[in-house]
Each structure stands twice: as structure tokens, then as C-alpha cells.
Write a protein that holds these residues in place. Sequence first.
Motif, short mmCIF file in Angstrom:
data_model
loop_
_atom_site.label_atom_id
_atom_site.label_comp_id
_atom_site.label_asym_id
_atom_site.label_seq_id
_atom_site.Cartn_x
_atom_site.Cartn_y
_atom_site.Cartn_z
N UNK A 258 1.73 -2.89 -18.16
CA UNK A 258 0.46 -2.97 -17.45
C UNK A 258 0.49 -4.04 -16.37
N UNK A 259 1.16 -5.15 -16.67
CA UNK A 259 1.29 -6.21 -15.67
C UNK A 259 2.07 -5.71 -14.46
N UNK A 260 3.14 -4.95 -14.70
CA UNK A 260 3.94 -4.41 -13.60
C UNK A 260 3.12 -3.42 -12.78
N UNK A 261 2.35 -2.57 -13.46
CA UNK A 261 1.52 -1.58 -12.76
C UNK A 261 0.48 -2.27 -11.88
N UNK A 262 -0.21 -3.26 -12.43
CA UNK A 262 -1.25 -3.96 -11.67
C UNK A 262 -0.64 -4.75 -10.51
N UNK A 263 0.55 -5.31 -10.73
CA UNK A 263 1.19 -6.08 -9.68
C UNK A 263 1.60 -5.18 -8.52
N UNK A 264 2.08 -3.98 -8.81
CA UNK A 264 2.48 -3.05 -7.76
C UNK A 264 1.29 -2.62 -6.91
N UNK A 265 0.14 -2.41 -7.57
CA UNK A 265 -1.03 -1.91 -6.85
C UNK A 265 -1.83 -3.00 -6.17
N UNK A 266 -1.92 -4.16 -6.83
CA UNK A 266 -2.85 -5.18 -6.33
C UNK A 266 -2.18 -6.53 -6.03
N UNK A 267 -0.91 -6.68 -6.40
CA UNK A 267 -0.26 -7.98 -6.21
C UNK A 267 0.41 -8.12 -4.87
N UNK A 268 -0.37 -8.00 -3.80
CA UNK A 268 0.20 -8.06 -2.45
C UNK A 268 0.79 -9.44 -2.14
N UNK A 269 0.26 -10.47 -2.76
CA UNK A 269 0.72 -11.83 -2.46
C UNK A 269 1.86 -12.29 -3.36
N UNK A 270 2.30 -11.42 -4.26
CA UNK A 270 3.39 -11.77 -5.16
C UNK A 270 4.71 -11.66 -4.41
#
Length: 314
Positions: A258-270
Motif C-alpha cells: 500500500x505504501x508503494x501504491x500511494x507513493x507512486x500515485x501521490x509521492x511526487x516529492x519522493x
Amino acid sequence: MSDSNTTDFTNPSTFILLGIPGLEVAHLWISIPFSAMYTIAVLRNFSIVFIVKREPSLHEPMYYFLCMLAVTDLILSKSILPKTLSIFWFNSREIDFSACLTMYFIHCFAGMGSAIFVDVALDHYMAIYHPLKHSTILTNPVVAKIGRAMVLRSSIFVLLYPILARQWTYCRITIIPHTYCEHMAIMKQACANIRVSIYYGLFLIVSGMGPDMLFITVSYIQILRAIFSHPRKDSWLKTFGTCISHLCAILTFYVPALFSFLRQRFGCNVSLYFHVLMANMCLLVPPMLNPIIYGVRTKQIRDRLLWLFTHKGI
């Protein structure tokens, strides 16, 4: 106007994998923990399959499900590590287009892993809530049918991924800043409208992992009701001991996913290197930890492992 480097074309012959962008100088050092995790995952998951196959007393639904999970974990770890290590050790960055598409089956086996946790939750629910019916309902033929349905569901769900990827047109520069052919990384190489694929990925999360997590939650709510309705506290501890390994494995699987999914969609600053590292961890850590969790918490498997190590004739 597009130049010769960005002209669209369909189905490139190869992709170029960069490894972990920004950490190229550390590739050799990163390969050490990756290799260690891969080795542990392969040896321990193979041990689970070997023990369950050789020990007749373990020929029960719970252990069959653990074997399915072990095989799934073996395939998941093997699907990315050999190519990743070849990038780290030999700078072998090219990968054939067709070989890249076969990595879409990572999603297939990830879906199978999610379904297996549902099956184990069902097994626990039947054993605790309906103990007298457990052996008559979850028979070996029923377990085999569950396994076939699980494979069929996961295969059908991801089938559209490679079909869509073959239909896209790609830019002439097909460089993937990753260690393996992740779906989102391939989509970014397409010079086409990928909205359908984005929506389809969201659909898979909602219709695949969503119901699985809901079923697991409902199962454990029923299990807790059965536990707390029992007057003897020692039975509470025994039941928690039975379920704790499953709960730990669930957290190990779903939280990074879930962390990977959310990071791909919303983690633009990562940062990109963190994204690639976490994507690898999602496919390496659960296969490494699952057999350790079950080996420690499941007495029959733990005892058999100890017996194998102390009797050299086996």
C-alpha cells in the motif's frame, strides 16, 4: 516537431534498465544485502515446501496454503533479483522487450499472495469458529479447487497489462530508471494515452486487494468474537498464538504494498532512488520474512526444521 531521438515507434527491441538512479556508485554495496535477502528467501521458502512435502502429518489445508505462499514468494524474489544483480555486478542493463513484459506476472503472483492470505484467514476462521466442520469442509480437493481459482483470478486480472503494453507506441529513447520492468516505469516510456492503464491499475487495487483485505478483516472480527466469548483466558492466548504469525505476515505484505501504491500515485516529492529501493523491498522483504515468521510461530514446522538440522542423514 519530434526529432530522431523521440520519434514514436511500436514495440522497441530492448529497454535499458538504469538500476538505482543516483546510487550507481553504491550498486556493489547495495548488492550485498540484496543478495543476502534473496538467499534467505530462497533457502527458507524451499525448506517450507520440502518439509511439508516430506512430512505426512503436515498434509493439511493450513500447510498446503503455506506451501502456496512459499512458491509464490520464491517466484516473486526470483523474478527481479537475478536481473538486478546482473546490473549491479556486470552492468548488464539491456532487457528484451518481451522479457520485460513477462515481468508483468509479478503483479499476478502478488495477487496470488494476497489471495493466499485470504485462504489462511478462512482456514483460521473455520478452525476456531467451526472446529467440528473444519476437516469436513476444507478437504484436500477443496483446497486444490481454491488454489486453481486463486491462480485463475490473478492471471485474468493482470492479463490486460501486457496486452495494453504491446499496443502502446514508445519513444525512441526507452530508458527505465529502475532495476526491473515495473508497470509504472514502462507506462512512462509510452508516447501514447495511458489513461486506460492508470484506471485499470486503480480498478485492480479496488477489486482485488480491497475485497481481500475486507474478507480478512471480517474473518478476524469473527475470530475475536469467538475468542472473547470463551470463559477461559488460557484459550485466548492459545488462539492468539495460532493467529499471530498470520497477522504478522499480513502486515509484512500489505503495508509495503500500500505504501508503494500511494507513493507512486501521490509521492511526487519522493526521491527516485528511494522509490526504486522501496519497490525492491516490497518484493524482497515479504519472501524473506514469511518463512521466518511461520517457522518461528508454527511449532510443527519449527520442530521439523530443527530435526532436519540435527540429523545429517536426512
